[in-house]
Write an enzyme that holds these catalytic residues in place. Structure first.
Site, PDB file in Angstrom:
ATOM      1  N   ILE A   1      -7.326   7.241  -1.165  1.00 30.52           N
ATOM      2  CA  ILE A   1      -7.194   5.787  -1.103  1.00 30.52           C
ATOM      3  C   ILE A   1      -7.971   5.366   0.134  1.00 30.52           C
ATOM      4  O   ILE A   1      -7.799   5.917   1.214  1.00 30.52           O
ATOM      5  CB  ILE A   1      -5.704   5.365  -1.021  1.00 30.52           C
ATOM      6  CG1 ILE A   1      -5.563   3.841  -0.964  1.00 30.52           C
ATOM      7  CG2 ILE A   1      -4.980   6.016   0.137  1.00 30.52           C
ATOM      8  CD1 ILE A   1      -4.108   3.356  -1.031  1.00 30.52           C
ATOM      9  N   SER A   2      -8.897   4.414  -0.026  1.00 34.86           N
ATOM     10  CA  SER A   2      -9.745   3.994   1.086  1.00 34.86           C
ATOM     11  C   SER A   2      -8.923   3.336   2.183  1.00 34.86           C
ATOM     12  O   SER A   2      -7.860   2.758   1.931  1.00 34.86           O
ATOM     13  CB  SER A   2     -10.810   3.011   0.598  1.00 34.86           C
ATOM     14  OG  SER A   2     -11.713   3.635  -0.282  1.00 34.86           O
ATOM     15  N   GLN A   3      -9.444   3.395   3.408  1.00 29.51           N
ATOM     16  CA  GLN A   3      -8.755   2.744   4.524  1.00 29.51           C
ATOM     17  C   GLN A   3      -8.715   1.238   4.273  1.00 29.51           C
ATOM     18  O   GLN A   3      -9.608   0.672   3.632  1.00 29.51           O
ATOM     19  CB  GLN A   3      -9.454   3.052   5.844  1.00 29.51           C
ATOM     20  CG  GLN A   3     -10.841   2.445   5.988  1.00 29.51           C
ATOM     21  CD  GLN A   3     -11.615   3.003   7.150  1.00 29.51           C
ATOM     22  OE1 GLN A   3     -12.388   3.943   6.995  1.00 29.51           O
ATOM     23  NE2 GLN A   3     -11.429   2.418   8.314  1.00 29.51           N
ATOM     24  N   PRO A   4      -7.671   0.544   4.765  1.00 33.48           N
ATOM     25  CA  PRO A   4      -7.542  -0.894   4.514  1.00 33.48           C
ATOM     26  C   PRO A   4      -8.789  -1.693   4.902  1.00 33.48           C
ATOM     27  O   PRO A   4      -9.187  -2.602   4.171  1.00 33.48           O
ATOM     28  CB  PRO A   4      -6.331  -1.280   5.365  1.00 33.48           C
ATOM     29  CG  PRO A   4      -5.485  -0.041   5.371  1.00 33.48           C
ATOM     30  CD  PRO A   4      -6.464   1.081   5.436  1.00 33.48           C
TER      31      PRO A   4
ATOM     32  N   ARG B   1       0.831  -1.223   0.000  1.00 36.48           N
ATOM     33  CA  ARG B   1       0.000   0.000   0.000  1.00 36.48           C
ATOM     34  C   ARG B   1       0.859   1.265   0.000  1.00 36.48           C
ATOM     35  O   ARG B   1       0.446   2.308  -0.509  1.00 36.48           O
ATOM     36  CB  ARG B   1      -0.938  -0.017   1.221  1.00 36.48           C
ATOM     37  CG  ARG B   1      -2.037   1.072   1.191  1.00 36.48           C
ATOM     38  CD  ARG B   1      -3.041   0.840   2.322  1.00 36.48           C
ATOM     39  NE  ARG B   1      -4.169   1.761   2.259  1.00 36.48           N
ATOM     40  CZ  ARG B   1      -4.335   2.810   3.054  1.00 36.48           C
ATOM     41  NH1 ARG B   1      -3.443   3.078   3.993  1.00 36.48           N
ATOM     42  NH2 ARG B   1      -5.395   3.589   2.930  1.00 36.48           N
TER      43      ARG B   1
END
Length: 220
Positions: A69-72, A43
């Site tokens: 970028i979305s959270q994991p 990431r």
């Protein structure tokens, strides 16, 4: 050819990645293929170098062009919801963004078709994902609301921006038996929905509150 530090060091190391995977398990993600994909996807390469040390925190991060970028957790959870009924052959992703969700998807489904309205963002994502050797992906620069009719119907559709309601064109491109995972609503009031198409229509489940960038029309 890009020289990539895939393994990372310090706050981008495999140890930090393992801590992220441990958190995902605690948060209820238990699909081992997805956990492996999250572990194996660097990431830190999908964010600006200045933010790399924060890449494995459970937070969304800016990637330019007013996108994130979305959270994991959200990446893993949406992927798990998509795969809940079993393996998928053909998946449409609306919103390539930086390519992180694309890279994760490509490791758990047979083929990904991904659409992005911001061309320079998609070009950068394509180069990075290709350099990581994920090649079961086709890219289209287009308005996401149109989907990608040429390859429909899709077994799964994953949408990474929030429209006020589900775009009709995307519903039409979902195969019977197919699943769409999509955030719906306006800022401060969005909910994640899973839509399943059956022979007689669509079944909608409301899952949890989320916070995504708005779903915009047009191309840039």
């Amino acid at each position: 050819m890009m020289m990539l530090n895939v393994k990372g060091i310090g706050m981008t190391s495999m140890r930090t990645r393992e801590r992220m995977v441990g958190r995902l398990k605690e948060q209820g993600v238990n699909n081992h293929k997805i956990l492996d994909a999250m572990r194996n996807t660097p990431r830190h390469l999908f964010v600006d170098e200045a933010l790399a040390s924060r890449a494995y925190e459970d937070t969304a991060l800016p990637i330019g062009y007013n996108q994130t970028i979305s959270q994991p957790y959200i990446v893993a959870k949406m992927t798990e919801l998509l795969l809940a009924s079993g393996p998928l052959a053909k998946v449409l992703e609306i919103g390539t963004g930086c390519g992180y969700q694309t890279a994760v998807l490509s490791q758990v489904v047979d083929y990904v078709y991904t659409v992005e309205r911001i061309q320079p963002l998609q070009k950068k994502a394509k180069n990075l994902v290709w350099s990581l050797k994920h090649k079961n992906i086709s890219y289209l620069h287009s308005d996401g609301g149109w989907g990608w009719p040429d390859h429909a119907p899709y077994d799964g559709i994953l949408v990474t921006a929030a429209p006020p309601e589900i775009p009709e064109m995307l519903l039409r491109q979902l195969a019977v038996g197919g699943v769409m995972v999509i955030p719906i609503g306006h800022a401060g009031g969005q909910e994640l929905q899973r839509v399943t198409r059956n022979a007689s229509g669509f079944e909608v489940e409301i899952l949890e509150s989320v916070n995504f960038v708005p779903f915009l029309s047009g191309r840039e």
